[in-house]
Write a protein that holds these residues in place. Sequence first.
Motif, mmCIF file in Angstrom:
data_model
loop_
_atom_site.group_PDB
_atom_site.id
_atom_site.type_symbol
_atom_site.label_atom_id
_atom_site.label_comp_id
_atom_site.label_asym_id
_atom_site.label_seq_id
_atom_site.Cartn_x
_atom_site.Cartn_y
_atom_site.Cartn_z
ATOM 1 N N ASN A 156 -39.916 26.745 18.262
ATOM 2 C CA ASN A 156 -40.918 26.633 17.203
ATOM 3 C C ASN A 156 -41.468 27.988 16.807
ATOM 4 N N SER A 157 -40.930 29.032 17.423
ATOM 5 C CA SER A 157 -41.509 30.338 17.154
ATOM 6 C C SER A 157 -40.825 31.023 15.989
ATOM 7 N N LEU A 158 -39.993 30.291 15.273
ATOM 8 C CA LEU A 158 -39.349 30.874 14.098
ATOM 9 C C LEU A 158 -40.075 30.395 12.854
ATOM 10 N N ASN A 159 -40.276 31.327 11.954
ATOM 11 C CA ASN A 159 -40.958 31.018 10.695
ATOM 12 C C ASN A 159 -40.085 30.061 9.885
ATOM 13 N N PRO A 160 -40.604 28.872 9.580
ATOM 14 C CA PRO A 160 -39.761 27.897 8.893
ATOM 15 C C PRO A 160 -39.397 28.291 7.465
ATOM 16 N N VAL A 161 -40.113 29.238 6.887
ATOM 17 C CA VAL A 161 -39.787 29.591 5.504
ATOM 18 C C VAL A 161 -39.016 30.903 5.397
ATOM 19 N N LEU A 162 -38.574 31.439 6.542
ATOM 20 C CA LEU A 162 -37.721 32.628 6.488
ATOM 21 C C LEU A 162 -36.337 32.249 6.955
ATOM 22 N N GLN A 165 -35.590 36.750 9.707
ATOM 23 C CA GLN A 165 -36.529 36.592 10.808
ATOM 24 C C GLN A 165 -36.196 37.560 11.937
ATOM 25 N N MET A 194 -34.041 37.938 18.458
ATOM 26 C CA MET A 194 -35.210 38.577 17.873
ATOM 27 C C MET A 194 -35.904 39.480 18.882
ATOM 28 N N PRO A 198 -46.670 28.236 16.903
ATOM 29 C CA PRO A 198 -46.063 29.264 17.749
ATOM 30 C C PRO A 198 -45.424 30.409 16.958
ATOM 31 N N TYR A 199 -44.921 30.102 15.779
ATOM 32 C CA TYR A 199 -44.225 31.189 15.086
ATOM 33 C C TYR A 199 -45.180 32.268 14.589
ATOM 34 N N ILE A 200 -46.440 31.890 14.389
ATOM 35 C CA ILE A 200 -47.420 32.908 14.009
ATOM 36 C C ILE A 200 -47.721 33.781 15.224
ATOM 37 N N ALA A 233 -45.686 34.315 17.623
ATOM 38 C CA ALA A 233 -44.504 35.141 17.819
ATOM 39 C C ALA A 233 -44.553 36.341 16.882
ATOM 40 N N TYR A 282 -44.429 40.323 17.878
ATOM 41 C CA TYR A 282 -43.549 41.441 17.533
ATOM 42 C C TYR A 282 -44.185 42.406 16.558
ATOM 43 N N ARG A 291 -46.513 36.625 4.354
ATOM 44 C CA ARG A 291 -45.139 36.217 4.602
ATOM 45 C C ARG A 291 -45.059 34.974 5.490
ATOM 46 N N TYR A 292 -46.123 34.701 6.226
ATOM 47 C CA TYR A 292 -46.067 33.585 7.174
ATOM 48 C C TYR A 292 -47.007 32.450 6.804
ATOM 49 N N PRO A 324 -46.514 31.207 2.339
ATOM 50 C CA PRO A 324 -45.356 30.416 1.903
ATOM 51 C C PRO A 324 -45.393 28.981 2.398
ATOM 52 N N ARG A 325 -46.084 28.755 3.506
ATOM 53 C CA ARG A 325 -46.107 27.411 4.060
ATOM 54 C C ARG A 325 -46.888 26.438 3.184
#
Lengths: 319, 446
Positions: free
Chosen positions: A105-111, A116, A169, B334-336, B338, B342, B352-353, B356-357
Motif C-alpha cells: 500500500n506504500s505505492l502512490n496509486p496515481v503514479l 514511483q 524503490m 502508507p504511501y504518503i 513512504a 524517501y 503529486r500525492y 491527484p487522489r
Amino acid sequence: MTNKEPLLHLEDLKLYFRTSKGAVCAVDGVSFDLGYQEAVVVLGESGCGKTSLAKAILRLLPRNVDTYSGRVILEGKDVMPLSDEEFRQGVRWVRMSMVPQAAMNSLNPVLKVGDQVAEPMIVHSRMKKDEALAQAVKMFQNVGVPIDFLGRYAFELSGGMRQRVAIAMSLVTLPRLIILDEPTSALDVLTQANIMNVLKRIKKELEVSYILITHDIATSSELANRVVVMYAGLVVEDSDAMRFFSKPLHPYSQMLMASVPRLRGDKEPEFITGQPPSLYNLPPGCRFADRCPLRFSACDQDPKLVDIEGRRVSCWKYV
Amino acid sequence: MNAIKRTIRDIFQYPSAAVGATIILLLIILAVIIVIAFPYQKAINLWRAGEEVWYKSPKTAQPKWVNWFRARDLPETLFLSTLDGSATKTIKPVTEDLTQVIMSFPFNYNYDYFPQELSVFFKANFNTKKPLVTLTWVSPNGEMQIANFSIRASESYRVSQDEKLTRKLSGLPPQQALFVDLNSAVLSPVKGPYELRIVGNLFEKGDTLDAEMVMYGQVSGWAGTDHLRRDLLIGLMWGLPVALSFGLIAALGTTISTMIIAAIGVWFSGWVDELIQRITEINLVLPFLSILIMIGTFYSRSLWIILGVAIALGIFGYGIKGYRAIFMQIKESPYIEAARAYGAGSWRIIFRYLLPRIIPVLVPSLVTAIPAYVFLEAGLAVLGLGDPVIPTWGKIINDANNNGALYQGQYYWILEPSVLLMLTGLAFALVGFALDRVFNPRLRGV
C-alpha cells in the motif's frame, strides 16, 4: 564478515510517544551493531517496538514524540545531531532506506510504478526524469520485475510484484543499509520464498546490509546473519543466527522458537501465555518476568545485558 | 490517455450524459464560432449603438419564426431607399435655381395586420435655403397628401407622431389609418399596391436630397428586437461565450483553489489548518449574495470584478470542509508515509500525492459548479447589477423586465434568454450527474 568498524552502531536509542495516559516507551534504549553486508533480523511479537525501532533509526517520527535520544552512528558518523533537513538530504534514502510495512500500500496509486521508483532519485539527486527512469529500469531488473511493468499503476500489479517494486524503490538511490519492515507478510509462501531469494541476491550483488523486521521466524532464518530479539521495547537477546536458531538463550527466545510449527516431531507448537506488558509506566524488573516460567527472585530487578561467548542476553539466569 | 478514453466511454453509457455532453459540445462550438465571426469589439459597438445603427428595425418586434405558427402572418419590416436604388428618384430642373426631385417608394402590402410604424428619413445637402418636401400616399383607395414641410440636413418623419395627419384621418393612428378604407366599417388593412411619393423642391443650385422609407413590421430577425430596436440575436449570441467563460473561470478558480488550500491545511496541520478552518467558518457565515449586491451597487458592476469577488468568496467555501475530510484520510495512507520516508518535500507531497487522489471527486463538482455560476451572474444581472457594457442573458431579462415585456405580451424577450440559461444548466447538470456516477463507485449501477 565483521569489519572493525560497523556500518551501523546504535547506542541507547530511545523513542517514547506522548499520549494522554503518559509516555509510551516504544523503544527503550536499544543498542546493537550491524556490519557491512550483514543481515540482522529483529524478532518479536506484535507491539514490542520493532516498527518504532525502524522509524527511530530513519527518524520518521510521528507528531507525538516525547523522547527521542541515543546515538545512531552510520559509517562512523553520528547522524543524531544533524538537522531534519540535513538528515533528509544526506542520510534518509541516500545512505539508508526502508521498505515500509504493508509495502503493497506504500505505492502512490496515481503514479505509474516506473515514475514511483524514480521519485526518490528525482527528489534526492535532482536528476532529470529520463535519467531517473533509466536507474529505475536497472532496479526493476535487479528485483525481477519485467520492464514493461514500468508504465503500469500499482493496482495493476500482484502483491508480490508490488513488493518487488517497493524493494526497487528502496534500492534506487543505492543505499548501504535497507530496513525491511515485514517485507513478506501478507504474501503467499511461494512469493515469500521468491522475495527472500531476491533479497539474498541483492545483498550479494549490491553489497547492502539489511535490518529485517519480522515475526516470521521461519522465513527470516533464510536471510539472517544475526538475530536481535526485542521484547517490550528492549533488546533481550542479540546473537549470531547459527547459534540462535539452534539454541536460543533467553527464555522468551526459547518460547518464541518453540512456537514455530515443525513438519516432523510430536511436539505441539507452544504458545506464550499472557500478554506483553503495556508500555506505559513500566515497573522495574524484567519485563518478561510475568510470563516467564523460569522466574525467580532476582527478576524483580532490571536485568543487564550479559556477554556469553559473543552473544548478548538480558536475563538473570546467565548472570 | 487510455484512462480518459475509458472515462468518456463510461460517461456515454448514460444516455442523459450523452445528451448533455452533446449540448455542451454544441454550445462550445457555437461560442467559438461567435467569438471568431463577431469579434468582441464589433459586437459591443453594435450592442451599444443607438438609433443611427438600428433605425431600420422595429421596436420590441417578435422573432420572424412566430409567423410559422400563425394562420395569418404578421408584417415584416420593409426598407426602401433612394441611396441603394430600391426606390426610384428622378431629378427635374424647373428653373436655373429650382430643382424638383421626385422620389417614389412603391410596395405591395399583403398582411392582415398593420405595421408598427411608418417613417421617412431625409438626407439633404443645401447651402442656406431648406428644401421643401411634399409626401403623398397612394393606396388602393386613392391618393392623398399626408404632409408638407421643410427639412433640415438630416430629418426624420414618423407618421404616428404627426398630429395634423391624425386629425385629418378622423383620429385613428395614422400608421393604421393609412392602410384602411375609411369609408368601410371594417378596420383591417386593404391588400394591394401602395406607394409613397415624395416631391422635394430644392431652391439652390447643387442641392441634393435623398430619402429612406421604413415601414416597421411586427416581426424582425430570428430573435426579435428590444426596446432600443437592437436585434436580440447579438445579445443572445454574445451572452453564450460570456456565460460559459464566467461559469468555467469561476468554477475552476474556486474548486481548484479550494482543493489546494484544503490540502495545504491538512498537510501542514497545526496553526495553518486552524487558520484556514476559522477563515472558512467566518466566510461561510458571510452572506454571499448580499456582498455581491453591495459591491455591484457601491463599487463596480463590471463582470470581471464580480467574477473576481465570486471566486474570492468561493475559495473558502463548503468545499474546504469536504476536501479536508478526504485529505485527512489520504494523509494517513502508507504511501504518503513512504513518500515522506524517501524524502519528498511537503509541496511535492501536496501536489503529486494528495491532490491527484481527489480529482475523481473534483471533476463532477466542478462540472455542476459551472451552471451555478452562470445562474449567479444571470441572477445578479436580473437584479439590475449586470455589466453595463457586455451583453449577457441576465441583462436581456433585466431589460425585458424593466420595459414591462410580460405585461405587453412580449414573451419571446424573456423566454429566449431563459431557455438558453436553462439549456446550459441542464447540459452541465446531466453531465455532472453521470460523471458523479462514473467517478463515485458507490453510485454506480444506481
